[in-house]
Design an enzyme around this catalytic site. Structure first.
Site, PDB file in Angstrom:
ATOM      1  N   HIS A 261       0.856  -1.194   0.000  1.00  0.00           N
ATOM      2  CA  HIS A 261       0.000   0.000   0.000  1.00  0.00           C
ATOM      3  C   HIS A 261       0.879   1.226   0.000  1.00  0.00           C
ATOM      4  O   HIS A 261       1.937   1.221   0.636  1.00  0.00           O
ATOM      5  CB  HIS A 261      -0.896  -0.006   1.247  1.00  0.00           C
ATOM      6  CG  HIS A 261      -2.091   0.874   1.097  1.00  0.00           C
ATOM      7  ND1 HIS A 261      -2.028   2.232   1.303  1.00  0.00           N
ATOM      8  CD2 HIS A 261      -3.359   0.586   0.741  1.00  0.00           C
ATOM      9  CE1 HIS A 261      -3.233   2.734   1.084  1.00  0.00           C
ATOM     10  NE2 HIS A 261      -4.058   1.775   0.735  1.00  0.00           N
ATOM     11  N   ASP A 315      -7.833  -5.494   0.243  1.00  0.00           N
ATOM     12  CA  ASP A 315      -8.330  -6.416  -0.778  1.00  0.00           C
ATOM     13  C   ASP A 315      -7.980  -7.871  -0.501  1.00  0.00           C
ATOM     14  O   ASP A 315      -8.509  -8.757  -1.159  1.00  0.00           O
ATOM     15  CB  ASP A 315      -7.753  -6.029  -2.150  1.00  0.00           C
ATOM     16  CG  ASP A 315      -8.450  -4.805  -2.710  1.00  0.00           C
ATOM     17  OD1 ASP A 315      -9.663  -4.676  -2.474  1.00  0.00           O
ATOM     18  OD2 ASP A 315      -7.787  -3.986  -3.355  1.00  0.00           O
TER      19      ASP A 315
HETATM   20  N1  ACO Z   1       4.114  -7.641  -4.062  1.00  0.00           N
HETATM   21  C1  ACO Z   1       5.469  -7.615  -4.146  1.00  0.00           C
HETATM   22  N2  ACO Z   1       6.201  -6.489  -4.014  1.00  0.00           N
HETATM   23  C2  ACO Z   1       5.529  -5.356  -3.803  1.00  0.00           C
HETATM   24  C3  ACO Z   1       4.129  -5.313  -3.713  1.00  0.00           C
HETATM   25  C4  ACO Z   1       3.419  -6.510  -3.837  1.00  0.00           C
HETATM   26  N3  ACO Z   1       2.077  -6.551  -3.766  1.00  0.00           N
HETATM   27  N4  ACO Z   1       3.739  -4.045  -3.507  1.00  0.00           N
HETATM   28  C5  ACO Z   1       4.853  -3.315  -3.483  1.00  0.00           C
HETATM   29  N5  ACO Z   1       5.942  -4.098  -3.661  1.00  0.00           N
HETATM   30  C6  ACO Z   1       7.339  -3.672  -3.709  1.00  0.00           C
HETATM   31  C7  ACO Z   1       7.679  -3.163  -5.124  1.00  0.00           C
HETATM   32  O1  ACO Z   1       8.130  -4.196  -5.951  1.00  0.00           O
HETATM   33  C8  ACO Z   1       8.716  -2.123  -4.822  1.00  0.00           C
HETATM   34  O2  ACO Z   1       9.942  -2.786  -4.566  1.00  0.00           O
HETATM   35  P1  ACO Z   1      11.352  -2.124  -5.036  1.00  0.00           P
HETATM   36  O3  ACO Z   1      11.449  -0.853  -4.238  1.00  0.00           O
HETATM   37  O4  ACO Z   1      12.336  -3.149  -4.661  1.00  0.00           O
HETATM   38  O5  ACO Z   1      11.229  -1.900  -6.516  1.00  0.00           O
HETATM   39  C9  ACO Z   1       8.264  -1.513  -3.495  1.00  0.00           C
HETATM   40  O6  ACO Z   1       7.504  -2.545  -2.848  1.00  0.00           O
HETATM   41  C10 ACO Z   1       7.382  -0.287  -3.678  1.00  0.00           C
HETATM   42  O7  ACO Z   1       6.302  -0.649  -4.560  1.00  0.00           O
HETATM   43  P2  ACO Z   1       5.509   0.358  -5.479  1.00  0.00           P
HETATM   44  O8  ACO Z   1       4.746  -0.391  -6.507  1.00  0.00           O
HETATM   45  O9  ACO Z   1       6.458   1.416  -5.958  1.00  0.00           O
HETATM   46  O10 ACO Z   1       4.539   0.993  -4.407  1.00  0.00           O
HETATM   47  P3  ACO Z   1       3.316   1.936  -4.727  1.00  0.00           P
HETATM   48  O11 ACO Z   1       3.088   2.717  -3.500  1.00  0.00           O
HETATM   49  O12 ACO Z   1       3.525   2.661  -6.010  1.00  0.00           O
HETATM   50  O13 ACO Z   1       2.126   0.905  -5.001  1.00  0.00           O
HETATM   51  C11 ACO Z   1       0.379  -0.595  -4.711  1.00  0.00           C
HETATM   52  C12 ACO Z   1       1.180   0.550  -4.073  1.00  0.00           C
HETATM   53  C13 ACO Z   1      -0.124  -0.191  -6.097  1.00  0.00           C
HETATM   54  C14 ACO Z   1      -0.836  -0.879  -3.848  1.00  0.00           C
HETATM   55  C15 ACO Z   1       1.297  -1.826  -4.797  1.00  0.00           C
HETATM   56  O14 ACO Z   1       1.655  -2.229  -3.501  1.00  0.00           O
HETATM   57  C16 ACO Z   1       0.629  -2.972  -5.553  1.00  0.00           C
HETATM   58  O15 ACO Z   1       0.669  -2.989  -6.773  1.00  0.00           O
HETATM   59  N6  ACO Z   1       0.013  -3.961  -4.814  1.00  0.00           N
HETATM   60  C17 ACO Z   1      -0.656  -5.057  -5.453  1.00  0.00           C
HETATM   61  C18 ACO Z   1      -2.030  -4.611  -5.951  1.00  0.00           C
HETATM   62  C19 ACO Z   1      -3.005  -4.375  -4.822  1.00  0.00           C
HETATM   63  O16 ACO Z   1      -3.141  -5.175  -3.906  1.00  0.00           O
HETATM   64  N7  ACO Z   1      -3.725  -3.252  -4.919  1.00  0.00           N
HETATM   65  C20 ACO Z   1      -4.750  -2.861  -3.946  1.00  0.00           C
HETATM   66  C21 ACO Z   1      -4.287  -1.682  -3.161  1.00  0.00           C
HETATM   67  S1  ACO Z   1      -5.480  -1.233  -1.939  1.00  0.00           S
HETATM   68  C22 ACO Z   1      -6.671  -0.431  -2.812  1.00  0.00           C
HETATM   69  O17 ACO Z   1      -6.440   0.200  -3.813  1.00  0.00           O
HETATM   70  C23 ACO Z   1      -8.029  -0.552  -2.364  1.00  0.00           C
END
Ligand code: ACO
Length: 378
Positions: A261, A315
């Site tokens: 998140h 989620d």
């Molecule tokens: N699985 C594995 N690694 C993850 C995940 C994940 N679900 N989420 C974040 N990371 C890691 C990234 O790979 C990144 O690693 P790095 O720094 O080594 O490259 C780091 O954590 C930061 O991730 P970002 O994608 O840059 O974080 P951001 O804040 O942009 O994204 C998001 C947040 C979109 C929710 C992301 O965590 C994600 O895609 N999660 C999966 C989808 C999901 O569950 N979405 C629902 C969110 S809640 C909602 O909207 C109601």
């Protein structure tokens, strides 16, 4: 002019001043109008929480009764909207059906009387009342059935489950669904709320505001993730496959759905409440093997990614709850939208109160002064 550095995703850049909700992502605290989400989940109802979000304070008993009554009276959708929905392709995603139907409401109601409190109240009531009916109607119509009319004796959540499943819901199931709506009603400046506020800032009608937010909520990085969690659980299939599945995801740098998140660096408090609700449902209606898989995923991901602040988000467990309530997987995000309408409307009102149209800037990184090349020379 203040020159700011470009932040992809506008990370950490405030887009509004708001008193609607607040998150402490390090302590795992979510509050609506200053009240902790755990308290609301324990004591409130979705409509009372919607009132709190939209009008800023908990209603008195009289205020709540009239609000509930107004919503109850507006649950039916216009037959022309129903007939329009009948023309939607059955294979279309219910979020697209919902977005189109919400926008269509704007065709029927006088537009943009935004300084009139009666117009505002009407729009709030109509959207809260009609959206669940639209979601349930599309579900029945795509199966070739007529929609089930709303049941006047049932409350907001009980009525939705009744229209969806064509039978009186179990009281525990209806209460648990209502709590799910409370948990999903609002969550600060997320993508769909930002979208709602940008649309609101142009002073268009509230139906366009909600339609644009529905479109934004549908993506897999936002509300669409709960569908993908169930697909992931089905693909994993058994507890023994969890470790290789997660290791493969990490190696491919693929995101594990339902985790991570932008704001929370600990387990999302809503995930904890939803996990508890799932357990109550399993105790009454039978266990779900996907819950065992989910728990193992949580254990493994925490071990491997907990240090990076990656924990279950809202989620991760919501899909398991919805499955047990008989909600089809591709309705999970429309159900999220039913709840989030409350938050979007609260932000619509707040945006109108001190409106300035959104018009950010950009960092241009293209060319200048290129010659126009005639088509035959390209
Ligand atoms: N699985 C594995 N690694 C993850 C995940 C994940 N679900 N989420 C974040 N990371 C890691 C990234 O790979 C990144 O690693 P790095 O720094 O080594 O490259 C780091 O954590 C930061 O991730 P970002 O994608 O840059 O974080 P951001 O804040 O942009 O994204 C998001 C947040 C979109 C929710 C992301 O965590 C994600 O895609 N999660 C999966 C989808 C999901 O569950 N979405 C629902 C969110 S809640 C909602 O909207 C109601």
């Amino acid at each position: 002019m203040i020159v700011c550095e470009f932040r992809p995703g506008l990370e950490d850049i405030p887009a509004a001043q708001s008193s609607i909700s607040d998150v402490d992502g390090h302590k795992g605290i979510l509050e609506y109008r200053g009240i902790r989400i755990e308290e609301l989940a324990e004591n409130s109802t979705f409509l009372e929480t919607a009132y709190l979000l939209i009008w800023g304070a908990l209603p008195t008993a009289d205020q709540l009764t009239s609000f509930e009554q107004e919503v109850r009276e507006h649950r039916r959708i216009k037959y022309r909207i129903r007939d329009m929905m009948k023309c939607f392709p059955e294979s279309g995603h219910p979020m697209d059906a919902l977005q189109a139907s919400a926008a269509a409401l704007g065709l029927f109601y006088s537009r943009r009387d935004l300084h009139n409190p009666i117009y505002i109240r009407d729009a709030v009531v109509r959207l809260l009342a009609n959206i669940p009916t639209m979601v349930a109607a599309f579900q029945l119509m795509r199966k070739g059935n007529d929609p089930v009319p709303p049941h006047d004796e049932l409350d907001y959540s009980g009525n939705f489950l009744y229209m969806l499943n064509e039978k009186q819901p179990d009281p525990l199931a209806a209460r648990i669904f209502d709590v799910c709506l409370i948990l999903h009603a609002e969550h600060t400046m997320n993508a769909s709320t930002f979208s709602a506020r940008v649309t609101a800032s142009t002073l268009t009608d509230p139906y366009a505001v909600v339609a644009s937010a529905v479109g934004t909520l549908g993506g897999p990085l936002h509300g669409g993730a709960n569908e993908e969690v169930i697909q992931m659980l089905e693909e994993i299939g058994s507890v023994k496959n969890v470790v290789p599945y997660i290791e493969d995801c990490l190696q491919r740098k693929a995101k594990i759905m339902g985790f991570g998140h932008r704001v929370y660096k600990v387990k999302d408090p809503r995930a904890t409440i939803l996990q508890n609700l799932a357990e109550q449902l399993f105790a009454k209606f039978g266990h779900d093997k996907y819950y065992d898989i989910a728990q193992e995923i949580e254990r493994v991901v925490e071990e491997k990614l907990g240090g990076k602040g990656i924990y279950p988000n809202v989620d991760f467990y919501s899909g398991l709850v919805y499955r047990k309530l008989g909600i089809p997987t591709d309705l999970f995000t429309p159900v999220f939208a039913i709840a989030r309408v409350a938050g979007w409307l609260a932000h619509w009102k707040e945006q109108l109160a001190e409106n300035r149209i959104f018009r950010p800037t950009q960092v241009y990184n293209g060319h200048h002064n290129l010659p126009y090349k005639p088509i035959e020379q390209r």
